[in-house]
Write an enzyme that holds these catalytic residues in place. Structure first.
Site, mmCIF file in Angstrom:
data_model
loop_
_atom_site.group_PDB
_atom_site.id
_atom_site.type_symbol
_atom_site.label_atom_id
_atom_site.label_comp_id
_atom_site.label_asym_id
_atom_site.label_seq_id
_atom_site.Cartn_x
_atom_site.Cartn_y
_atom_site.Cartn_z
ATOM 1 N N MET A 242 0.836 -1.197 0.000
ATOM 2 C CA MET A 242 0.000 0.000 0.000
ATOM 3 C C MET A 242 0.869 1.245 0.000
ATOM 4 O O MET A 242 2.018 1.223 0.431
ATOM 5 C CB MET A 242 -0.890 0.025 1.247
ATOM 6 C CG MET A 242 -0.110 -0.143 2.541
ATOM 7 S SD MET A 242 -0.908 0.560 4.000
ATOM 8 C CE MET A 242 -0.459 2.281 3.816
ATOM 9 N N PHE B 237 -4.909 5.455 -9.653
ATOM 10 C CA PHE B 237 -3.975 6.202 -8.813
ATOM 11 C C PHE B 237 -4.741 7.031 -7.771
ATOM 12 O O PHE B 237 -5.948 6.947 -7.654
ATOM 13 C CB PHE B 237 -3.094 7.098 -9.697
ATOM 14 C CG PHE B 237 -1.834 6.432 -10.185
ATOM 15 C CD1 PHE B 237 -1.713 5.040 -10.226
ATOM 16 C CD2 PHE B 237 -0.753 7.188 -10.619
ATOM 17 C CE1 PHE B 237 -0.542 4.432 -10.664
ATOM 18 C CE2 PHE B 237 0.423 6.599 -11.065
ATOM 19 C CZ PHE B 237 0.535 5.218 -11.093
ATOM 20 N N SER B 238 -3.990 7.875 -7.074
ATOM 21 C CA SER B 238 -4.567 8.578 -5.926
ATOM 22 C C SER B 238 -5.673 9.554 -6.298
ATOM 23 O O SER B 238 -5.729 10.077 -7.422
ATOM 24 C CB SER B 238 -3.459 9.322 -5.183
ATOM 25 O OG SER B 238 -2.716 8.379 -4.459
ATOM 26 N N ASP C 194 -0.302 5.736 -0.689
ATOM 27 C CA ASP C 194 -1.087 6.917 -0.275
ATOM 28 C C ASP C 194 -2.493 6.619 0.284
ATOM 29 O O ASP C 194 -3.215 5.795 -0.275
ATOM 30 C CB ASP C 194 -1.341 7.850 -1.464
ATOM 31 C CG ASP C 194 -0.132 8.079 -2.326
ATOM 32 O OD1 ASP C 194 0.955 7.595 -1.998
ATOM 33 O OD2 ASP C 194 -0.302 8.759 -3.361
#
Ligand code: FRU
Length: 489
Positions: free
Chosen positions: A1, A59-60, A3
């Protein structure tokens, strides 16, 4: 893991999504893992929320409650959760294209249990920059819009939307602001009231990698105003020319942190990823690979050194406090105070809170040393006013044991943070877990967060004092208050 993503409070639950690769213990095709909590302390794992698809890895990004159902994905009676994230198209990347990062959205109408990706994705195509990612959305009620900030290489860009689907470019910030040693990532903007003045000031957080305060990944912030279109930094007198960057954390291990959307009672609670891209993939763990920081409540303060962010571990953490040990000494001298932490805690985690009166103290340095029973390996934090580290806090993991897995993990030198003020009592408030130290100094500014990997558990706390700035020996620090708690699991 890695962010934290999509942090949002809804229907009595805090949601924490996070960058997650379920099929290995190194970074890989990113998913959004998911956990929920009622108190930000006890977390329950839920199934993966978002899987990669034809448009790319996930993605984030962030999540909001669409209270008025502006998106039309739910109803006003049952508002949808809407997540916005970056699509990272590996095929495009490998083909040498520049436009392989775009933004997509997904929604949930069942309290985040299942997610549907929007058929019109991507909602924001690439605008010609390779690094174009990590959208963080907030409701900008004053200007009647959804506001999104994302990182575009060496700056942030702001966009607005009426419905979370159609996004309009507003402005850029940061190309000419300080700090460009690395790429900008995971920005966030939010308003916060300055405690002393009641003014509402916007905080703009930016993560940078490399270029962090003490190397590798780090997070810094600007304070400023927001007029619905542009972010304008506050014009404040600076402490010194080298002090142009406000660091959220001077430790090595607090990256990509953001705050919960819609936390009750207007609270701003921050969590970061407790690692650093310098060595994140090589840390000596087996069944896990890094963790988040504890949740930290943010507050803004008018200080002699500008408008500054203070961090306090959330009060919900007090529920973990078990056995309590009160330090009775009035003066800490180098008689070396040893506390057997095993008697306080089975979990191996402890909290220590020391308040010292510097005016009445003539020693130069105070060390809190956490070590294994034999004292062979240890982590150290403390305060120094020795010439060279004048009025500074430090964190030192060089002796913690397993440090050789990456040369950047424990290089020469201490990890230091400035003590802003020369006055008043000094406070060291540390949360020590089996593989991490989160140390909050004074009013929660500065902060040092560092991970370490002992071979044997650290079960001993030693308080040491050294050096003298006065005449009398032995020199010491006057202790105003000192408590250690064992923390229960
Ligand atoms: C930050 C980051 C983000 C990106 C994500 C990929 O750590 O590089 O910019 O979205 O990680 O996992």
């Amino acid at each position: 893991m890695n962010d934290p993503n999509g942090m949002v409070f809804y229907a009595n639950e805090y949601h924490l999504f996070y960058q997650y690769f379920p099929d290995g213990n190194k970074w890989g095709p990113m998913h959004w893992g998911h956990a929920v909590s009622k108190d930000m302390i006890n977390w329950e794992h839920l199934p993966i929320a978002l899987y990669p698809d034809d448009l790319g890895y996930i993605f984030s990004g962030s999540a909001v409650v669409d209270w008025k159902n502006t998106s039309g994905f739910g109803s006003a009676a049952s508002p949808p959760l809407v997540a916005m994230y970056t699509y990272h198209d590996v095929v495009g990347e490998q083909a040498g294209r520049k436009d392989f990062q775009t933004q997509g959205i997904a929604y949930s109408t069942d309290r985040g249990r299942t997610w549907t990706k929007y058929a019109g994705n991507p909602v924001l195509p690439n605008r010609g920059v390779r690094d174009f990612r990590d959208p963080k959305v907030i409701r900008d009620e004053a200007h009647g819009q959804w506001l999104m900030v994302l990182a575009a290489q060496d700056r942030v860009q702001f966009f607005s939307s009426p419905d979370l689907k159609a996004w309009t470019y507003l402005s850029d910030f940061g190309a000419s602001a300080p700090n460009h040693a690395g790429v900008w990532e995971c920005p966030e903007i939010f308003p916060l009231q300055v405690v002393e003045t009641g003014d509402s000031v916007y905080v703009l957080n930016v993560s940078i990698n490399p270029g962090g305060a003490n190397g590798g990944s780090g997070t810094f912030y600007f304070t400023g105003t927001w007029d619905g279109k542009n972010f304008q930094p506050l014009r404040e007198a600076r402490f010194s020319p080298s002090d142009t960057v406000n660091w959220v954390d001077y430790g090595r291990d607090n990256y990509a942190g953001v705050t919960f959307s819609d936390a009750p009672a207007g609270r701003r609670v921050f969590m970061g990823w407790m690692s650093n891209w310098d060595y994140a993939q090589e840390v000596p763990t087996t069944t896990w690979r890094s963790a988040m920081t504890v949740p930290r409540e943010l507050s803004l303060h008018a200080t002699d050194f500008g408008t500054r962010l203070h961090q306090t571990p959330v009060a919900e953490l007090h529920q973990l406090r078990g056995q309590r040990y009160a330090l009775e000494q009035e003066r800490l001298t180098d008689g070396v105070t040893v506390i057997d932490l095993q008697e306080l805690s089975e979990s191996g985690a402890v909290e220590i809170d020391l308040v010292l009166d510097l005016v009445d103290s003539d020693a130069e340095e105070l060390y809190l040393t956490f070590s294994d029973a034999e004292g062979a390996h240890f982590y150290r934090t403390g305060y120094s006013r020795k010439p060279g580290t004048e009025n500074a806090f430090f964190s030192d993991r060089r002796g913690t044991g397993n440090t050789a897995f990456n040369a950047k993990f424990a290089p020469e030198g201490l990890t230091v943070a400035p003590r802003w003020s020369n006055e008043g009592n000094l406070r060291i408030h540390a949360l020590l877990d089996r593989t991490s130290a989160e140390v909050f100094f004074d009013q929660g500014d500065p902060v040092l967060t560092d991970v370490f990997f002992p071979e044997k558990p650290f079960t001993k706390l030693t308080i040491e004092v050294s050096g003298s700035i006065g005449e009398g020996m032995p020199a010491g620090f006057r202790l105003v208050e000192g408590t250690v708690w064992g923390l229960n699991k």
